[in-house]
Design a protein around this motif. Structure first.
Motif, PDB file in Angstrom:
ATOM      1  N   GLY A 195      89.663   1.538  21.830  1.00 11.61           N
ATOM      2  CA  GLY A 195      88.413   2.050  22.358  1.00 11.61           C
ATOM      3  C   GLY A 195      87.237   1.207  21.916  1.00 11.61           C
ATOM      4  N   LEU A 196      86.053   1.793  21.989  1.00 11.21           N
ATOM      5  CA  LEU A 196      84.830   1.083  21.620  1.00 11.21           C
ATOM      6  C   LEU A 196      84.390   1.523  20.236  1.00 11.21           C
ATOM      7  CD1 LEU A 196      84.806   0.791  24.784  1.00 11.21           C
ATOM      8  CD2 LEU A 196      82.328   0.662  24.575  1.00 11.21           C
TER       9      LEU A 196
ATOM     10  N   LEU B  40      81.017  -6.235  22.848  1.00 13.19           N
ATOM     11  CA  LEU B  40      80.216  -5.758  23.964  1.00 13.19           C
ATOM     12  C   LEU B  40      78.792  -5.473  23.521  1.00 13.19           C
ATOM     13  CD1 LEU B  40      82.727  -3.229  25.554  1.00 13.19           C
ATOM     14  CD2 LEU B  40      82.008  -5.389  26.535  1.00 13.19           C
TER      15      LEU B  40
ATOM     16  N   LYS C  42      71.743   6.440  30.160  1.00 15.18           N
ATOM     17  CA  LYS C  42      72.987   5.697  30.156  1.00 15.18           C
ATOM     18  C   LYS C  42      72.787   4.321  29.556  1.00 15.18           C
ATOM     19  CE  LYS C  42      72.540   3.765  34.820  1.00 15.18           C
ATOM     20  NZ  LYS C  42      73.146   3.720  36.165  1.00 15.18           N
ATOM     21  N   LEU C  43      73.891   3.761  29.104  1.00 14.37           N
ATOM     22  CA  LEU C  43      73.913   2.400  28.611  1.00 14.37           C
ATOM     23  C   LEU C  43      74.334   1.465  29.734  1.00 14.37           C
ATOM     24  CD1 LEU C  43      73.772   3.897  25.889  1.00 14.37           C
ATOM     25  CD2 LEU C  43      75.472   2.286  25.017  1.00 14.37           C
TER      26      LEU C  43
ATOM     27  N   PHE D 255      76.057  -2.099  30.211  1.00 15.69           N
ATOM     28  CA  PHE D 255      76.880  -3.003  29.423  1.00 15.69           C
ATOM     29  C   PHE D 255      76.914  -4.403  30.008  1.00 15.69           C
ATOM     30  CE2 PHE D 255      79.076  -0.608  26.146  1.00 15.69           C
ATOM     31  CZ  PHE D 255      78.853   0.697  26.522  1.00 15.69           C
ATOM     32  N   GLY D 256      77.059  -5.375  29.123  1.00 18.74           N
ATOM     33  CA  GLY D 256      77.369  -6.728  29.533  1.00 18.74           C
ATOM     34  C   GLY D 256      78.870  -6.878  29.738  1.00 18.74           C
TER      35      GLY D 256
ATOM     36  N   PHE E 111      79.142  11.784  28.563  1.00 16.13           N
ATOM     37  CA  PHE E 111      79.236  10.718  29.557  1.00 16.13           C
ATOM     38  C   PHE E 111      80.699  10.372  29.832  1.00 16.13           C
ATOM     39  CE2 PHE E 111      74.776   9.391  28.934  1.00 16.13           C
ATOM     40  CZ  PHE E 111      74.521   9.872  27.664  1.00 16.13           C
TER      41      PHE E 111
ATOM     42  N   TYR F  75      82.394   6.822  31.331  1.00 15.93           N
ATOM     43  CA  TYR F  75      82.197   5.458  31.796  1.00 15.93           C
ATOM     44  C   TYR F  75      83.522   4.955  32.362  1.00 15.93           C
ATOM     45  CZ  TYR F  75      77.684   4.980  29.410  1.00 15.93           C
ATOM     46  OH  TYR F  75      76.372   5.116  29.019  1.00 15.93           O
TER      47      TYR F  75
ATOM     48  N   GLN G   4      85.680   1.276  33.583  1.00 11.73           N
ATOM     49  CA  GLN G   4      85.757  -0.185  33.562  1.00 11.73           C
ATOM     50  C   GLN G   4      86.838  -0.609  34.527  1.00 11.73           C
ATOM     51  OE1 GLN G   4      86.682  -1.958  29.712  1.00 11.73           O
ATOM     52  NE2 GLN G   4      85.469  -3.755  30.232  1.00 11.73           N
TER      53      GLN G   4
ATOM     54  N   LEU H 214      81.770  -2.283  31.873  1.00 12.41           N
ATOM     55  CA  LEU H 214      81.682  -0.833  31.813  1.00 12.41           C
ATOM     56  C   LEU H 214      80.479  -0.332  32.603  1.00 12.41           C
ATOM     57  CD1 LEU H 214      82.473  -0.300  28.075  1.00 12.41           C
ATOM     58  CD2 LEU H 214      83.370   1.183  29.853  1.00 12.41           C
TER      59      LEU H 214
ATOM     60  N   LEU I 107      78.507   3.504  34.183  1.00 10.76           N
ATOM     61  CA  LEU I 107      78.469   4.954  34.107  1.00 10.76           C
ATOM     62  C   LEU I 107      79.084   5.579  35.353  1.00 10.76           C
ATOM     63  CD1 LEU I 107      77.316   7.345  32.383  1.00 10.76           C
ATOM     64  CD2 LEU I 107      75.391   7.340  33.989  1.00 10.76           C
TER      65      LEU I 107
ATOM     66  N   LYS J 242      77.222  11.851  33.962  1.00 14.20           N
ATOM     67  CA  LYS J 242      76.712  12.284  32.664  1.00 14.20           C
ATOM     68  C   LYS J 242      76.265  13.735  32.748  1.00 14.20           C
ATOM     69  CE  LYS J 242      71.892  10.944  33.327  1.00 14.20           C
ATOM     70  NZ  LYS J 242      70.730  10.200  32.773  1.00 14.20           N
TER      71      LYS J 242
ATOM     72  N   PHE K  57      86.459   5.917  29.910  1.00 18.26           N
ATOM     73  CA  PHE K  57      86.020   6.225  28.557  1.00 18.26           C
ATOM     74  C   PHE K  57      85.075   7.420  28.559  1.00 18.26           C
ATOM     75  CE2 PHE K  57      87.549   2.531  26.246  1.00 18.26           C
ATOM     76  CZ  PHE K  57      87.686   1.576  27.239  1.00 18.26           C
TER      77      PHE K  57
ATOM     78  N   GLY L 115      89.739   5.713  25.283  1.00 21.57           N
ATOM     79  CA  GLY L 115      89.934   5.282  26.652  1.00 21.57           C
ATOM     80  C   GLY L 115      91.267   5.730  27.227  1.00 21.57           C
TER      81      GLY L 115
END
Lengths: 114, 113
Positions: free
Chosen positions: A42-43, A91, A102-103, A105-106, B34, B36, B38, B44, B46, B49, B90, B106
């Motif tokens: 996971g992250l 990341l 919300k985030l 992401f790259g 949330f 997310y 991928q 990643l 959204l 939410k 996720f 995930g």
């Protein structure tokens, strides 16, 4: 910019070398985050910036890891004396800093330490 | 410490099957939740939410999730999956007032055509 940009996209290094990973967040986003994504793990949160300050760096795994952010924009994550267990996708994400937002992401930097 | 659990690590379905991915968190106070996604080769992004109001939230591509406070859960659902839903999903949780989401491990979803 249009999105969060990270460079390099891939980095292969030898054990013991230092590496720098760069993140260019979305223009105007005050919050910036670094996460690490390992296979099946996971992250993992590393560090959070609000502006140029890092109010939470509790996720940095050791003192070999450091990060800075300048001008409220670009951030650099530095890993000194890399180890094989540092191999992962790093990341970066940014947000407007409103907490519930919300985030963005790259695409990440795939780091491989040989 | 806050934790987020995703019970299904790998899910394989055929197209048109229904999907439910579990997400549970350990924090008892106010939370923002949330999901997310991928997609292969992409970053990643959204999916949906929840931070207040109707506990049933709808996201993009026909996904929805239900916040059940008594169960500390925020499960993701889709009535009929498509091959294009193949991705890693996720779940993430912010404690109220926190700016830092904690992510689950995930779930890898593979949908066979």
């Amino acid at each position: 910019g249009a999105g969060v940009s990270q460079s390099p996209s891939n980095k292969v290094t030898e054990k013991g070398k230092d590496v720098e990973l760069r993140c260019d967040p979305i223009s105007g986003h005050t919050a910036l985050y670094w996460y690490r994504q390992s296979l099946g793990q996971g992250l993992e949160f590393l560090i959070y910036f609000q502006g140029n300050s890092a109010p939470d760096k509790s996720g940095l795994p050791s003192d070999r890891f450091s990060a800075e952010r300048t001008g409220g924009s670009v951030s650099t994550l530095t890993i000194q004396r890399t180890q094989q267990e540092d191999s992962a996708v790093y990341l970066c994400a940014s947000s407007s800093g409103q907490g519930s937002e919300k985030l963005f992401f790259g695409s990440g930097t795939q780091l491989s330490v040989l | 410490a806050q934790s987020v659990s995703q019970h299904n690590h790998h899910v394989i379905l055929s197209e048109a099957a229904s999907l439910e991915l579990g997400c549970n968190y350990s924090y008892g106070g106010t939370v923002n939740l949330f999901w997310y996604v991928q997609y292969p080769g992409q970053h990643l992004q959204l999916l949906l939410k929840y931070f207040s109001g109707d506990p049933l939230v709808k996201g993009i591509k026909g996904f929805e999730a239900e916040f059940i406070k008594s169960k500390f859960s925020f499960n993701l659902r889709k009535p009929s999956v498509q091959w294009s839903d193949t991705a890693e999903y996720f779940c993430a949780v912010n404690k109220g007032g926190s700016y830092i989401p904690t992510f689950g491990r995930g779930t890898s979803l593979i949908v066979h055509p």
